[in-house]
Design a protein around this motif. Structure first.
Motif, PDB file in Angstrom:
ATOM      1  N   ALA A 258     -23.422 -13.659  13.905  1.00  0.00           N
ATOM      2  CA  ALA A 258     -22.122 -13.303  14.482  1.00  0.00           C
ATOM      3  C   ALA A 258     -20.977 -13.906  13.686  1.00  0.00           C
ATOM      4  N   HIS A 259     -21.259 -14.945  12.902  1.00  0.00           N
ATOM      5  CA  HIS A 259     -20.221 -15.600  12.101  1.00  0.00           C
ATOM      6  C   HIS A 259     -20.074 -14.976  10.716  1.00  0.00           C
ATOM      7  N   SER A 260     -20.966 -14.061  10.349  1.00  0.00           N
ATOM      8  CA  SER A 260     -20.908 -13.428   9.032  1.00  0.00           C
ATOM      9  C   SER A 260     -19.911 -12.277   9.046  1.00  0.00           C
ATOM     10  N   THR A 261     -19.226 -12.100   7.930  1.00  0.00           N
ATOM     11  CA  THR A 261     -18.284 -10.986   7.785  1.00  0.00           C
ATOM     12  C   THR A 261     -18.749 -10.130   6.614  1.00  0.00           C
ATOM     13  N   VAL A 262     -19.038  -8.878   6.871  1.00  0.00           N
ATOM     14  CA  VAL A 262     -19.554  -7.984   5.849  1.00  0.00           C
ATOM     15  C   VAL A 262     -18.569  -6.835   5.650  1.00  0.00           C
ATOM     16  N   TYR A 263     -18.273  -6.546   4.358  1.00  0.00           N
ATOM     17  CA  TYR A 263     -17.302  -5.500   4.027  1.00  0.00           C
ATOM     18  C   TYR A 263     -17.969  -4.381   3.242  1.00  0.00           C
ATOM     19  N   ARG A 264     -17.310  -3.249   3.202  1.00  0.00           N
ATOM     20  CA  ARG A 264     -17.781  -2.124   2.404  1.00  0.00           C
ATOM     21  C   ARG A 264     -17.908  -2.546   0.942  1.00  0.00           C
ATOM     22  N   PRO A 265     -18.843  -1.950   0.199  1.00  0.00           N
ATOM     23  CA  PRO A 265     -19.078  -2.372  -1.194  1.00  0.00           C
ATOM     24  C   PRO A 265     -17.958  -2.025  -2.161  1.00  0.00           C
ATOM     25  N   ASP A 266     -17.060  -1.100  -1.789  1.00  0.00           N
ATOM     26  CA  ASP A 266     -16.037  -0.644  -2.727  1.00  0.00           C
ATOM     27  C   ASP A 266     -14.702  -1.366  -2.556  1.00  0.00           C
ATOM     28  N   VAL A 267     -14.622  -2.400  -1.685  1.00  0.00           N
ATOM     29  CA  VAL A 267     -13.344  -3.071  -1.463  1.00  0.00           C
ATOM     30  C   VAL A 267     -13.171  -4.240  -2.433  1.00  0.00           C
ATOM     31  N   ALA A 268     -11.929  -4.454  -2.829  1.00  0.00           N
ATOM     32  CA  ALA A 268     -11.603  -5.606  -3.671  1.00  0.00           C
ATOM     33  C   ALA A 268     -11.364  -6.807  -2.769  1.00  0.00           C
ATOM     34  N   LEU A 269     -11.253  -7.976  -3.393  1.00  0.00           N
ATOM     35  CA  LEU A 269     -11.030  -9.184  -2.606  1.00  0.00           C
ATOM     36  C   LEU A 269      -9.755  -9.086  -1.780  1.00  0.00           C
ATOM     37  N   THR A 270      -8.728  -8.445  -2.350  1.00  0.00           N
ATOM     38  CA  THR A 270      -7.455  -8.329  -1.636  1.00  0.00           C
ATOM     39  C   THR A 270      -7.511  -7.331  -0.487  1.00  0.00           C
ATOM     40  N   GLU A 271      -8.597  -6.543  -0.432  1.00  0.00           N
ATOM     41  CA  GLU A 271      -8.733  -5.537   0.617  1.00  0.00           C
ATOM     42  C   GLU A 271      -9.712  -5.950   1.710  1.00  0.00           C
ATOM     43  N   MET A 272     -10.129  -7.197   1.670  1.00  0.00           N
ATOM     44  CA  MET A 272     -11.074  -7.677   2.678  1.00  0.00           C
ATOM     45  C   MET A 272     -10.344  -7.909   3.989  1.00  0.00           C
ATOM     46  N   GLN A 273     -10.193  -6.821   4.726  1.00  0.00           N
ATOM     47  CA  GLN A 273      -9.506  -6.829   6.005  1.00  0.00           C
ATOM     48  C   GLN A 273     -10.419  -6.215   7.069  1.00  0.00           C
ATOM     49  N   ASP A 274     -10.012  -6.373   8.322  1.00  0.00           N
ATOM     50  CA  ASP A 274     -10.859  -5.904   9.427  1.00  0.00           C
ATOM     51  C   ASP A 274     -11.200  -4.421   9.312  1.00  0.00           C
ATOM     52  N   ARG A 275     -10.248  -3.611   8.831  1.00  0.00           N
ATOM     53  CA  ARG A 275     -10.491  -2.160   8.766  1.00  0.00           C
ATOM     54  C   ARG A 275     -11.569  -1.793   7.743  1.00  0.00           C
ATOM     55  N   ASN A 276     -11.903  -2.721   6.846  1.00  0.00           N
ATOM     56  CA  ASN A 276     -12.919  -2.453   5.825  1.00  0.00           C
ATOM     57  C   ASN A 276     -14.248  -3.140   6.120  1.00  0.00           C
ATOM     58  N   ARG A 277     -14.376  -3.683   7.318  1.00  0.00           N
ATOM     59  CA  ARG A 277     -15.616  -4.353   7.685  1.00  0.00           C
ATOM     60  C   ARG A 277     -16.668  -3.348   8.129  1.00  0.00           C
ATOM     61  N   ILE A 278     -17.935  -3.725   7.934  1.00  0.00           N
ATOM     62  CA  ILE A 278     -19.050  -2.947   8.474  1.00  0.00           C
ATOM     63  C   ILE A 278     -19.882  -3.879   9.340  1.00  0.00           C
ATOM     64  N   ASN A 279     -20.691  -3.295  10.194  1.00  0.00           N
ATOM     65  CA  ASN A 279     -21.459  -4.094  11.147  1.00  0.00           C
ATOM     66  C   ASN A 279     -22.952  -3.963  10.870  1.00  0.00           C
ATOM     67  N   PRO A 280     -23.524  -4.879  10.087  1.00  0.00           N
ATOM     68  CA  PRO A 280     -24.959  -4.823   9.817  1.00  0.00           C
ATOM     69  C   PRO A 280     -25.726  -5.318  11.051  1.00  0.00           C
ATOM     70  N   PRO A 281     -26.994  -4.994  11.153  1.00  0.00           N
ATOM     71  CA  PRO A 281     -27.791  -5.503  12.276  1.00  0.00           C
ATOM     72  C   PRO A 281     -27.913  -7.030  12.195  1.00  0.00           C
ATOM     73  N   LEU A 282     -27.713  -7.674  13.311  1.00  0.00           N
ATOM     74  CA  LEU A 282     -27.749  -9.132  13.324  1.00  0.00           C
ATOM     75  C   LEU A 282     -29.191  -9.644  13.353  1.00  0.00           C
ATOM     76  N   LEU A 283     -29.385 -10.763  12.681  1.00  0.00           N
ATOM     77  CA  LEU A 283     -30.663 -11.474  12.662  1.00  0.00           C
ATOM     78  C   LEU A 283     -31.813 -10.622  12.148  1.00  0.00           C
ATOM     79  N   GLU A 284     -31.488  -9.622  11.300  1.00  0.00           N
ATOM     80  CA  GLU A 284     -32.523  -8.869  10.594  1.00  0.00           C
ATOM     81  C   GLU A 284     -32.445  -9.214   9.119  1.00  0.00           C
ATOM     82  N   PRO A 285     -33.566  -9.265   8.432  1.00  0.00           N
ATOM     83  CA  PRO A 285     -33.575  -9.728   7.036  1.00  0.00           C
ATOM     84  C   PRO A 285     -32.735  -8.856   6.106  1.00  0.00           C
ATOM     85  N   LEU A 286     -31.915  -9.499   5.299  1.00  0.00           N
ATOM     86  CA  LEU A 286     -31.109  -8.849   4.273  1.00  0.00           C
ATOM     87  C   LEU A 286     -31.387  -9.569   2.962  1.00  0.00           C
ATOM     88  N   LYS A 287     -31.698  -8.818   1.919  1.00  0.00           N
ATOM     89  CA  LYS A 287     -32.003  -9.450   0.632  1.00  0.00           C
ATOM     90  C   LYS A 287     -30.793  -9.379  -0.278  1.00  0.00           C
TER      91      LYS A 287
END
Length: 203
Positions: free
Chosen positions: A158-187
C-alpha cells in the motif's frame, strides 16, 4: 531580573562569536564548491568585503566551480538585538537568534562573491571536499543497492507508488499512477538503459 538579562545577553554574544570562530576554522582559506546562485558579486571597500550590487547574483557558470574562501566576517545582522525596557521599567527578554555573517569566496578567474548566511545554512550553498566525497560515496552505494535488486522478486504494498512506463520523472503525478496487485510477486527486470519498462516503481 536585570542582572539575569545581562548574563543572557553576554551568553548570546559569546555564542555568536563562537559560531563565527567555528565557521572560520571550518572554511577560511579552504577550497569549496559553490552550489547556489544566492552568492552576489563582491568588492572590498574600507577594509571590508561588501556587495558590488545588492540586486545582482553571480552568473550560473560559477555553480559547481571550486573557489577559495578568503574571508568570514560579521555583518550588521551578526549582533543580537538590544535589550528593551517595558513601561514598568522591566527588562524584556529578547529572543536569541542565530548569528548571520558574510562568507567571501574567490574563483579561479579572480572574481569575488559574497554570501550572507548562518553557520547552519552554509552547507546548503557551499561544499567542502570531504562533503563532496561523502555525497559521492552515498550516491555510489545507492546505485549499487538499486542494481542489486535487478532480477529479484519484489512485492508492491500500500506504500508503493507505481507509474505508467512512459512518464518522465517530472510527470510522476497521481493521474499517471497505475494500481498493480498488492502482495503479488513482481520481478525487477529493468533498471536503466534502452529497454522499455513495464512500469516505474517509486517505493
Amino acid at each position: 531580573m536585570q542582572s539575569i538579562m545581562v548574563v543572557l545577553l553576554s551568553l548570546a554574544i559569546t555564542s555568536g562569536q563562537d559560531k563565527l570562530d567555528q565557521a572560520k576554522t571550518a572554511y577560511l582559506n579552504k577550497q569549496v564548491v559553490v552550489k547556489s546562485v544566492v552568492f552576489r558579486p563582491a568588492i572590498k571597500a574600507n577594509g571590508k568585503y561588501q556587495y558590488e550590487d545588492v540586486y545582482s547574483f553571480i552568473a550560473s557558470k560559477y555553480i559547481g566551480q571550486t573557489a577559495t574562501v578568503i574571508a568570514v566576517q560579521p555583518n550588521e545582522d551578526f549582533s543580537q538585538p538590544a535589550e528593551k525596557v517595558n513601561a514598568l521599567g522591566e527588562v524584556v527578554a529578547q529572543q536569541v537568534r542565530e548569528p548571520w555573517f558574510d562568507i567571501v569566496v574567490k574563483f579561479d578567474d579572480g572574481s569575488l562573491a559574497i554570501l550572507r548566511e548562518t553557520a547552519a545554512g552554509l552547507p546548503q550553498s557551499i561544499l567542502l571536499p570531504e562533503n563532496i566525497a561523502e555525497i559521492e560515496a552515498a550516491r555510489k552505494a545507492r546505485a549499487e543497492k538499486i542494481k542489486s535488486f535487478v532480477g529479484r522478486t519484489l512485492y508492491a504494498t500500500a506504500h508503493s507508488t507505481v507509474y505508467r512506463p512512459d512518464v518522465a520523472l517530472t510527470e510522476m503525478q497521481d493521474r499517471n499512477r497505475i494500481n498493480p496487485p498488492l502482495l503479488e510477486p513482481l520481478k525487477l527486470r529493468w533498471r536503466s538503459g534502452t529497454k522499455k519498462p513495464d512500469a516505474r516503481l517509486l517505493s
